[in-house]
Scaffold this active site. Structure first.
Site, PDB file in Angstrom:
ATOM      1  N   GLY A  14       2.754   7.066  -1.489  1.00  0.00           N
ATOM      2  CA  GLY A  14       3.356   6.284  -0.399  1.00  0.00           C
ATOM      3  C   GLY A  14       4.761   5.833  -0.770  1.00  0.00           C
ATOM      4  O   GLY A  14       5.723   6.013  -0.008  1.00  0.00           O
ATOM      5  N   HIS A  15       4.889   5.247  -1.970  1.00  0.00           N
ATOM      6  CA  HIS A  15       6.222   4.851  -2.451  1.00  0.00           C
ATOM      7  C   HIS A  15       7.165   6.061  -2.492  1.00  0.00           C
ATOM      8  O   HIS A  15       8.325   5.973  -2.096  1.00  0.00           O
ATOM      9  CB  HIS A  15       6.142   4.298  -3.879  1.00  0.00           C
ATOM     10  CG  HIS A  15       5.383   3.022  -4.040  1.00  0.00           C
ATOM     11  ND1 HIS A  15       4.212   2.945  -4.758  1.00  0.00           N
ATOM     12  CD2 HIS A  15       5.637   1.766  -3.595  1.00  0.00           C
ATOM     13  CE1 HIS A  15       3.784   1.690  -4.759  1.00  0.00           C
ATOM     14  NE2 HIS A  15       4.623   0.946  -4.053  1.00  0.00           N
ATOM     15  N   ASP A  20       2.979  -2.271   5.221  1.00  0.00           N
ATOM     16  CA  ASP A  20       3.181  -3.719   5.276  1.00  0.00           C
ATOM     17  C   ASP A  20       3.941  -4.017   6.563  1.00  0.00           C
ATOM     18  O   ASP A  20       5.132  -4.348   6.546  1.00  0.00           O
ATOM     19  CB  ASP A  20       3.936  -4.174   4.030  1.00  0.00           C
ATOM     20  CG  ASP A  20       3.147  -3.877   2.763  1.00  0.00           C
ATOM     21  OD1 ASP A  20       2.298  -4.684   2.403  1.00  0.00           O
ATOM     22  OD2 ASP A  20       3.353  -2.793   2.174  1.00  0.00           O
ATOM     23  N   ARG A  71      -2.866  -1.689  -5.448  1.00  0.00           N
ATOM     24  CA  ARG A  71      -4.072  -2.510  -5.660  1.00  0.00           C
ATOM     25  C   ARG A  71      -5.359  -1.690  -5.590  1.00  0.00           C
ATOM     26  O   ARG A  71      -6.416  -2.192  -5.971  1.00  0.00           O
ATOM     27  CB  ARG A  71      -4.119  -3.665  -4.650  1.00  0.00           C
ATOM     28  CG  ARG A  71      -3.071  -4.727  -4.918  1.00  0.00           C
ATOM     29  CD  ARG A  71      -3.282  -5.985  -4.087  1.00  0.00           C
ATOM     30  NE  ARG A  71      -2.442  -7.091  -4.528  1.00  0.00           N
ATOM     31  CZ  ARG A  71      -1.283  -7.429  -3.969  1.00  0.00           C
ATOM     32  NH1 ARG A  71      -0.813  -6.763  -2.940  1.00  0.00           N
ATOM     33  NH2 ARG A  71      -0.593  -8.458  -4.447  1.00  0.00           N
ATOM     34  N   GLN A 114       5.687  -7.370   7.112  1.00  0.00           N
ATOM     35  CA  GLN A 114       6.816  -7.479   6.173  1.00  0.00           C
ATOM     36  C   GLN A 114       8.055  -6.771   6.734  1.00  0.00           C
ATOM     37  O   GLN A 114       9.169  -7.313   6.691  1.00  0.00           O
ATOM     38  CB  GLN A 114       6.433  -6.863   4.834  1.00  0.00           C
ATOM     39  CG  GLN A 114       7.584  -6.667   3.873  1.00  0.00           C
ATOM     40  CD  GLN A 114       7.109  -6.228   2.507  1.00  0.00           C
ATOM     41  OE1 GLN A 114       6.677  -7.046   1.702  1.00  0.00           O
ATOM     42  NE2 GLN A 114       7.175  -4.939   2.229  1.00  0.00           N
ATOM     43  N   TYR A 156       4.061   0.659 -10.162  1.00  0.00           N
ATOM     44  CA  TYR A 156       2.753   1.327 -10.141  1.00  0.00           C
ATOM     45  C   TYR A 156       2.727   2.283  -8.950  1.00  0.00           C
ATOM     46  O   TYR A 156       1.913   2.186  -8.035  1.00  0.00           O
ATOM     47  CB  TYR A 156       1.589   0.320 -10.106  1.00  0.00           C
ATOM     48  CG  TYR A 156       0.356   0.904 -10.755  1.00  0.00           C
ATOM     49  CD1 TYR A 156       0.292   1.046 -12.136  1.00  0.00           C
ATOM     50  CD2 TYR A 156      -0.715   1.354  -9.994  1.00  0.00           C
ATOM     51  CE1 TYR A 156      -0.811   1.614 -12.739  1.00  0.00           C
ATOM     52  CE2 TYR A 156      -1.821   1.930 -10.595  1.00  0.00           C
ATOM     53  CZ  TYR A 156      -1.857   2.055 -11.967  1.00  0.00           C
ATOM     54  OH  TYR A 156      -2.954   2.632 -12.570  1.00  0.00           O
ATOM     55  N   LEU A 157       3.687   3.184  -8.988  1.00  0.00           N
ATOM     56  CA  LEU A 157       4.030   3.992  -7.820  1.00  0.00           C
ATOM     57  C   LEU A 157       2.951   4.996  -7.452  1.00  0.00           C
ATOM     58  O   LEU A 157       2.266   5.551  -8.303  1.00  0.00           O
ATOM     59  CB  LEU A 157       5.348   4.731  -8.082  1.00  0.00           C
ATOM     60  CG  LEU A 157       6.534   3.832  -8.436  1.00  0.00           C
ATOM     61  CD1 LEU A 157       7.778   4.685  -8.693  1.00  0.00           C
ATOM     62  CD2 LEU A 157       6.808   2.802  -7.346  1.00  0.00           C
ATOM     63  N   HIS A 158       2.809   5.206  -6.151  1.00  0.00           N
ATOM     64  CA  HIS A 158       1.893   6.221  -5.609  1.00  0.00           C
ATOM     65  C   HIS A 158       2.671   7.054  -4.595  1.00  0.00           C
ATOM     66  O   HIS A 158       3.869   6.793  -4.344  1.00  0.00           O
ATOM     67  CB  HIS A 158       0.664   5.550  -4.999  1.00  0.00           C
ATOM     68  CG  HIS A 158       0.977   4.462  -4.021  1.00  0.00           C
ATOM     69  ND1 HIS A 158       1.600   4.701  -2.810  1.00  0.00           N
ATOM     70  CD2 HIS A 158       0.779   3.122  -4.085  1.00  0.00           C
ATOM     71  CE1 HIS A 158       1.744   3.556  -2.165  1.00  0.00           C
ATOM     72  NE2 HIS A 158       1.271   2.582  -2.908  1.00  0.00           N
TER      73      HIS A 158
HETATM   74  P1  AMP Z   1       4.902  -2.533  -2.976  1.00  0.00           P
HETATM   75  O1  AMP Z   1       5.186  -1.856  -4.271  1.00  0.00           O
HETATM   76  O2  AMP Z   1       3.446  -2.659  -2.667  1.00  0.00           O
HETATM   77  O3  AMP Z   1       5.674  -3.811  -2.804  1.00  0.00           O
HETATM   78  O4  AMP Z   1       5.454  -1.556  -1.850  1.00  0.00           O
HETATM   79  C1  AMP Z   1       6.795  -1.131  -1.845  1.00  0.00           C
HETATM   80  C2  AMP Z   1       7.088  -0.441  -0.546  1.00  0.00           C
HETATM   81  O5  AMP Z   1       6.214   0.679  -0.394  1.00  0.00           O
HETATM   82  C3  AMP Z   1       6.857  -1.339   0.675  1.00  0.00           C
HETATM   83  O6  AMP Z   1       7.888  -1.117   1.632  1.00  0.00           O
HETATM   84  C4  AMP Z   1       5.523  -0.870   1.175  1.00  0.00           C
HETATM   85  O7  AMP Z   1       5.341  -1.076   2.568  1.00  0.00           O
HETATM   86  C5  AMP Z   1       5.579   0.616   0.865  1.00  0.00           C
HETATM   87  N1  AMP Z   1       4.228   1.190   0.802  1.00  0.00           N
HETATM   88  C6  AMP Z   1       3.151   0.683   0.152  1.00  0.00           C
HETATM   89  N2  AMP Z   1       2.065   1.447   0.364  1.00  0.00           N
HETATM   90  C7  AMP Z   1       2.454   2.459   1.184  1.00  0.00           C
HETATM   91  C8  AMP Z   1       1.786   3.589   1.782  1.00  0.00           C
HETATM   92  N3  AMP Z   1       0.481   3.820   1.588  1.00  0.00           N
HETATM   93  N4  AMP Z   1       2.513   4.416   2.564  1.00  0.00           N
HETATM   94  C9  AMP Z   1       3.847   4.197   2.767  1.00  0.00           C
HETATM   95  N5  AMP Z   1       4.525   3.161   2.240  1.00  0.00           N
HETATM   96  C10 AMP Z   1       3.845   2.303   1.458  1.00  0.00           C
END
Ligand code: AMP
Length: 287
Positions: free
Chosen positions: A36-37, A157, A194, A160, A32-34
């Protein structure tokens, strides 16, 4: 772009690349990429260069969710994710099934986990006791599967990333960990899969996390050294001035060790978790 769901196949690909001396950059995600990803994917590309290979995994890891959490309704849109990754010239996407990642788990035939015992205790670890055990386990497995030279995690995170770095150091994983900055919406809300749950006015209310961080930053700028207890109490009041917001925790700590500080000064880190209705959001920043 290769889309691979078998462990044997992606490992074979990774071994082939490594034999040829090609560097592998890896971005683990739950999909569910945005944006940030996508910024992490660009960082991975930058790290390995145009001759390197970038691998993204999309896997909603059940072992990092507690039974009461949102595993079954976690947002998914693989088609859209693949389109976005194709546009960034990602070389391979690894999309395993639960049966592939945790063989025989339902028949009690799976029993190996990786546990970091210290940095995973406070904050997210205190609120979500089995969370980091799931994270370190899946990240260790993914590193053994994808064989990356470098892996990129998000500062979003924060804990993490610190826990993963410690695991890599303690277990001598031959991988370099990069941590990339948090991408935010225009109003400051940290991008998160989320955020999809934030309907109607909840989206506006969710900016309270960023407003709390900015309030803490302003306080440190003004007073240089301040009491953590006092600021925690003030921020709880501020956060809960939004009708749907409930503070889970706010902590001030030393960014390398995660040890909490009683006096906050420049360079201290703030992290907080807030329920906005049923949705639990986290954010953090350096002060
Ligand atoms: P997730 O899909 O939520 O497990 O996130 C995957 C990776 O993307 C993790 O390393 C997160 O810290 C990073 N991530 C999530 N949200 C953001 C954001 N807003 N900006 C930069 N990295 C992000």
């Amino acid at each position: 772009m290769q889309i691979v769901s078998s462990i044997a196949a992606i490992q074979r690909l990774a071994r082939k690349w490594r034999r040829a001396g090609t560097r592998i950059g890896f971005v683990p995600t739950m999909g569910y990429l945005h944006a940030g990803h996508l910024s992490l994917v660009k960082r991975a590309r930058q790290a390995v260069g145009k001759n390197g290979k970038v691998v993204v995994s999309i896997y909603v890891n059940p072992t990092q969710f507690a039974p009461t959490e949102d595993l079954s309704k976690y947002p998914r849109d693989l088609k859209r994710d693949l389109k976005l990754l194709r546009e960034l010239n990602v070389d391979a996407v690894f999309t395993p099934s639960d049966a592939e990642m945790y063989p025989n788990k339902t028949e009690n035939g799976y029993s190996t986990y990786v546990v970091e015992e210290k940095l995973s205790q406070p904050m997210e670890g205190a609120s979500r006791p089995t969370h980091f055990r799931g994270v370190t386990t899946v990240v260790a497995k993914l590193f053994n599967i994808v064989l990356p030279d470098v892996a990129v995690f998000g500062q979003k995170d924060f804990q993490q990333a610190v826990v993963v770095k410690r695991m890599v150091a303690d277990l001598y994983f031959p991988v370099q960990i990069l941590v990339a900055p948090t991408l935010r919406e225009r109003e400051g809300l940290a991008m998160s899969s989320r955020n999809k749950y934030l309907t109607g006015d909840l989206r506006r209310q969710a900016t309270i996390l960023w407003r709390a961080i900015q309030t803490a930053q302003a306080a440190v700028k003004k007073s240089k050294i301040i009491s953590a207890a006092k600021l925690k109490a003030d921020l709880k009041t501020l956060v809960e001035s939004e009708p749907a917001a409930k503070l889970d925790y706010v902590e001030f700590f030393e960014p390398e060790t995660l040890s909490s500080v009683s006096k906050i000064s420049r360079g201290s880190q703030i992290a907080l978790a807030v329920f906005i209705g049923k949705t639990r959001l986290i954010d953090n920043a350096k002060l």
